[in-house]
Design an enzyme around this catalytic site. Structure first.
Site, mmCIF file in Angstrom:
data_model
loop_
_atom_site.group_PDB
_atom_site.id
_atom_site.type_symbol
_atom_site.label_atom_id
_atom_site.label_comp_id
_atom_site.label_asym_id
_atom_site.label_seq_id
_atom_site.Cartn_x
_atom_site.Cartn_y
_atom_site.Cartn_z
ATOM 1 N N GLU A 27 -24.890 -0.451 3.621
ATOM 2 C CA GLU A 27 -25.185 0.394 2.684
ATOM 3 C C GLU A 27 -24.768 1.683 2.779
ATOM 4 O O GLU A 27 -24.700 2.258 4.074
ATOM 5 C CB GLU A 27 -27.090 0.424 2.955
ATOM 6 C CG GLU A 27 -27.339 1.367 1.741
ATOM 7 C CD GLU A 27 -29.094 1.288 1.926
ATOM 8 O OE1 GLU A 27 -29.743 0.377 2.412
ATOM 9 O OE2 GLU A 27 -29.636 1.600 0.768
ATOM 10 N N ASN A 72 -31.509 0.443 -1.275
ATOM 11 C CA ASN A 72 -32.200 1.541 -2.081
ATOM 12 C C ASN A 72 -31.221 2.489 -2.660
ATOM 13 O O ASN A 72 -31.210 2.668 -3.988
ATOM 14 C CB ASN A 72 -33.214 2.505 -1.324
ATOM 15 C CG ASN A 72 -34.255 1.530 -0.968
ATOM 16 O OD1 ASN A 72 -34.548 0.418 -1.330
ATOM 17 N ND2 ASN A 72 -35.268 2.268 -0.105
ATOM 18 N N ASN A 172 -32.021 -4.389 -6.547
ATOM 19 C CA ASN A 172 -32.719 -4.283 -5.234
ATOM 20 C C ASN A 172 -33.956 -3.943 -5.104
ATOM 21 O O ASN A 172 -34.275 -2.996 -5.761
ATOM 22 C CB ASN A 172 -31.678 -3.303 -4.137
ATOM 23 C CG ASN A 172 -32.477 -3.164 -2.669
ATOM 24 O OD1 ASN A 172 -32.157 -4.146 -1.933
ATOM 25 N ND2 ASN A 172 -33.097 -2.087 -2.535
ATOM 26 N N GLU A 173 -34.880 -4.750 -4.398
ATOM 27 C CA GLU A 173 -36.458 -4.366 -4.166
ATOM 28 C C GLU A 173 -36.791 -3.776 -5.670
ATOM 29 O O GLU A 173 -37.521 -2.560 -5.335
ATOM 30 C CB GLU A 173 -36.461 -3.400 -2.922
ATOM 31 C CG GLU A 173 -36.136 -4.195 -1.810
ATOM 32 C CD GLU A 173 -36.540 -3.634 -0.466
ATOM 33 O OE1 GLU A 173 -36.814 -2.317 -0.345
ATOM 34 O OE2 GLU A 173 -36.401 -4.421 0.624
ATOM 35 N N TYR A 244 -38.669 -7.157 7.651
ATOM 36 C CA TYR A 244 -38.656 -6.246 9.055
ATOM 37 C C TYR A 244 -39.810 -6.597 9.807
ATOM 38 O O TYR A 244 -40.846 -6.281 9.413
ATOM 39 C CB TYR A 244 -38.354 -4.878 8.344
ATOM 40 C CG TYR A 244 -37.154 -4.493 7.853
ATOM 41 C CD1 TYR A 244 -35.692 -4.708 8.295
ATOM 42 C CD2 TYR A 244 -37.162 -4.186 6.277
ATOM 43 C CE1 TYR A 244 -34.779 -4.340 7.777
ATOM 44 C CE2 TYR A 244 -35.875 -4.184 5.554
ATOM 45 C CZ TYR A 244 -34.797 -4.134 6.258
ATOM 46 O OH TYR A 244 -33.504 -3.864 5.687
ATOM 47 N N GLU A 292 -32.308 -9.058 3.388
ATOM 48 C CA GLU A 292 -32.371 -7.913 4.380
ATOM 49 C C GLU A 292 -33.440 -8.600 5.656
ATOM 50 O O GLU A 292 -34.547 -9.045 5.092
ATOM 51 C CB GLU A 292 -33.098 -7.022 3.603
ATOM 52 C CG GLU A 292 -32.006 -6.061 3.173
ATOM 53 C CD GLU A 292 -32.564 -4.911 2.574
ATOM 54 O OE1 GLU A 292 -33.382 -4.202 3.183
ATOM 55 O OE2 GLU A 292 -32.206 -4.428 1.369
ATOM 56 N N GLN A 350 -28.959 -3.560 9.304
ATOM 57 C CA GLN A 350 -27.405 -3.437 8.583
ATOM 58 C C GLN A 350 -26.651 -3.835 9.795
ATOM 59 O O GLN A 350 -26.848 -4.411 10.829
ATOM 60 C CB GLN A 350 -27.334 -2.099 7.894
ATOM 61 C CG GLN A 350 -28.634 -1.748 7.000
ATOM 62 C CD GLN A 350 -28.451 -0.432 6.018
ATOM 63 O OE1 GLN A 350 -27.666 0.274 6.310
ATOM 64 N NE2 GLN A 350 -29.559 -0.213 5.390
#
Ligand code: AHR
Length: 506
Positions: A27, A72, A172-173, A244, A292, A350
């Site tokens: 990212e 993000n 994304n999200e 996460y 992710e 990442q």
């Protein structure tokens, strides 16, 4: 000492393993791109500014697919800013990470980097500030052979042949209030449907992933996937998952219970996707893109995520991983493999510096974090068919998951080589585990090819610039093989790899 048993049978197959589960993520955030994979002037950098020390570690890691450019960051990104002559590219404010983005690295640089690294790209289109119009133009720029303004522009930018990028994430999200231009499930579902439609008209060969919930504990979890897929079920191939691992109870045993929670998360999302299929009387199965995942809790304060003054490539979320984090990552990989029938792509987030398995210093060295090791071993040896593991193990109670078996394991068999890879985590933190493994139907003359163990007496031990190999794999001793039965002793709190073969050595 505790005793456990692991039984697999050649006839009981979960699925062929899709090697895209060994993906990672680059990212435009912190130092993942700048001073991570790209640092012109670094002693190891090539003419294009690609750090060759990081390139070598990326190859050693064995990652198969790399997601780009966010995250993000994606939701405020203009792809046009990152192509063409570098001296004409705009410098912009990145609102996701309150940083300054110079755009000196963009789509064509990433594609060159992917080719060198031998990885497949996984791209994403901005569905925050932008929409279907930009998505179709971006895809045309990347994949259309020629004869249109955008495809000819790519050629002018030095890329005569189309990039032929197959895998595309639709945003994304999008459920997260922190996302630039977050959406409701209905808004996003409609947008994903229309975007997918025009992207497929530009290039029917693309594979598309819709955004699932940003995390398991979102208030709209489940309902989000149901509504989104209601809109775009026929248009997409994948729904995404993000997770996460955290350690809120500061307890290793609790922390490792996250592994079973991840397994449940996968099964819940598959169930929601299948209930949409049932409602639509469809035999289609939506696959899961766990695009992710990692451990991330030590470097998670606001100060870790944002630095004042709009800096370029600041040090953001540079989590330093310890031994127990490597165990959690190993466990997550086992879960991914054991759900190989539904999880077809996954990206550890990442790749470099930003919650990454590789760390660098600007102008200085690059080294392997603890979590590098289980990933590299799985990416190297997990090939072929994942066999359904039958596990007999004592369990413990945890708040993260009610009943946690001390043994967590996955077995993958490769018909082309005759090799069987066994990945086993001993979650007992004080006792050795005597494991007895039975490989049924895989040949009665198994011999040992490899036996490795990741163990450290200190769960909090880390790898640093000064001591980069403090936590690194050693030999797993005392592995015994008798025909198709294997026994081994797994140290407390250890990740283990045993590879056997029934083929004659060449
Ligand atoms: O990987 C770091 C960030 O975590 C990503 O940008 C975002 O998608 C997630 O919330």
């Amino acid at each position: 000492m505790i005793s456990t048993r692991l039984v697999v049978d050649n006839d009981f197959v979960i699925s062929e393993l899709d090697r895209r589960v060994f993906g990672t993520f680059v990212e435009h955030m912190g130092r993942c791109v700048y001073t991570g994979i790209y640092e012109p002037g670094h002693p190891s950098a090539d003419a294009r500014g690609f750090r060759q020390d990081v390139m070598a570690l990326t190859r050693e890691l064995g990652t198969t697919i790399v997601r780009y450019p966010g995250g993000n960051f994606l939701s405020g990104y203009n792809w046009e800013d990152g192509v063409g002559p570098k001296d004409q590219r705009p410098t912009r404010l990145d609102l996701a990470w309150l940083s300054t983005e110079t755009n000196q690295f963009g789509t064509n640089e990433f594609m060159d980097w992917c080719r060198d690294a031998g990885v497949e790209p996984m791209f994403a289109v901005n569905l925050g500030t932008r929409g279907p119009d930009e998505a179709r133009h971006f895809l045309e720029y990347c994949n259309h052979p020629g004869g249109t303004t955008l495809s000819e522009l790519r050629k002018e930018h030095g890329h005569e042949k189309p990039h032929d990028i197959k895998f595309w994430c639709l945003g994304n999200e999008m459920d997260g209030p922190w996302q630039i231009c977050a959406k409701t499930a209905d808004e996003y579902g409609r947008l994903a449907h229309e975007t997918a439609k025009v992207m497929r008209w530009v290039d029917p060969s693309v594979v598309l992933a819709a955004c699932g919930s940003s995390k398991h504990d979102m208030a709209t979890f489940g309902q989000w996937e149901d509504t989104v897929l209601d809109h775009c079920f026929d248009d997409v191939d994948f729904i995404s998952l993000h997770a996460y691992f955290e350690n809120p109870h500061a307890s290793t045993a609790e922390f490792l219970g996250n592994i079973d929670q991840m397994d449940l998360f996968i099964k819940e999302i598959a169930a929601v996707a299948d209930s949409v299929a049932a409602r639509k009387h469809s035999h289609k199965r939506i696959m899961l893109s766990f695009d992710e995942w990692n451990v991330w809790y030590k470097a998670r304060t606001l100060d870790d995520r944002r630095k004042p003054g709009w800096p370029q490539a600041p040090r953001l979320i540079e989590e330093v991983y310890n031994h127990e984090d490597a165990l959690a990552v190993g466990g997550a990989l086992i879960v991914m493999m054991n759900n190989a029938d539904r999880v077809k792509t996954a990206c550890m987030a990442q790749l470099v510096n930003v919650i990454g398995p590789i760390m660098t210093e600007p102008g200085g060295p690059a080294w392997r974090q603890t979590i590098f090791h289980p990933f590299a071993q799985a990416a190297r040896y997990a090939r072929g068919r994942v066999l359904r593991p039958v596990i007999h193990s004592p369990t413990y109670q945890a708040k993260t998951f009610p009943e946690v078996p001390y043994l967590c394991a996955s077995v993958v068999h490769d018909d082309s080589t005759g090799q069987t890879a066994i990945f086993a985590l001993n979650r007992h933190l004080s006792d050795e585990q005597e494991i007895s493994i039975e490989l049924r139907g895989l040949g009665d003359r198994q011999r040992l090819v490899e036996a490795l163990q990741l163990h450290h007496a200190d769960m909090k031990a880390t790898n640093t610039q000064e001591a980069p190999d403090n936590v690194s794999p050693g030999r797993l001793e005392a592995v015994e093989i008798d025909g198709h039965r294997i026994t081994a002793r797994l140290k407390p709190g250890s990740w283990n790899l045993i590879v056997t073969s029934n083929a004659k050595p060449s």
